[in-house]
Design an enzyme around this catalytic site. Sequence first.
Site: not given
Ligand code: IMP
Ligand code: MG
Length: 184
Positions: A47-48, A107, A157, A163, A169
Amino acid sequence: MSVPDIHPDVERVLLSEEDIRTRLTEIGAQITADYADEPPILVGVLKGAVMVMADLARQIDLPVEMDWMAVSSYGSGTKSSGVVRILKDLSADISGRHVLIVEDIIDSGLTLKWLLSNLRSRGPASVQICTLLRKPDAARVEIDVRYVGFDIPTEFVIGYGLDYAERYRNIPYVGVLKPSVYES
Ligand code: IMP
Ligand code: MG
């Protein structure tokens, strides 16, 4: 204009509404130029990415399509595991299409790495990525991200679509969440 109140759970504002608007205008112009001959299908990750998609798409002066995917990456709390499940798939057939993934944040990059290989297996003409935010860990995974709004520090963040436990959000800016909120 009055200064908006900072949410009590926000430690500090990282990116103001103005910062975000300015950057998305620049990226939208870039996308408009890059895809002039081949308008892409924008794939937002729910949803982000809802806010990014809404504001970015309006800065792209091309006949784009929009579609959505929802994925869940298993993992505990604030870390993702790279094991991904599709909760909602695309409506469109993307074979032969130019796909531009629209993300809120990268991330670890594990979710995106999985999404990329999933979408590539459907035979698109191309797949590129646009993300509003990128954390330093993302550099460790080999993903070529064509459009990055902001490189940010490794902090949790919220706001502008992001979220914590489905909250925050709708905060219009991106802020650092007070650690006391998730440590308590
Ligand atoms: P990744 O697989 O670690 O790159 O995760 C990405 C997902 O983790 C993003 O689409 C977000 O939903 C969540 N996420 C990672 N860091 C943050 C943050 O600082 N705030 C909120 N959601 C985060
Ligand atoms: Mg996301």
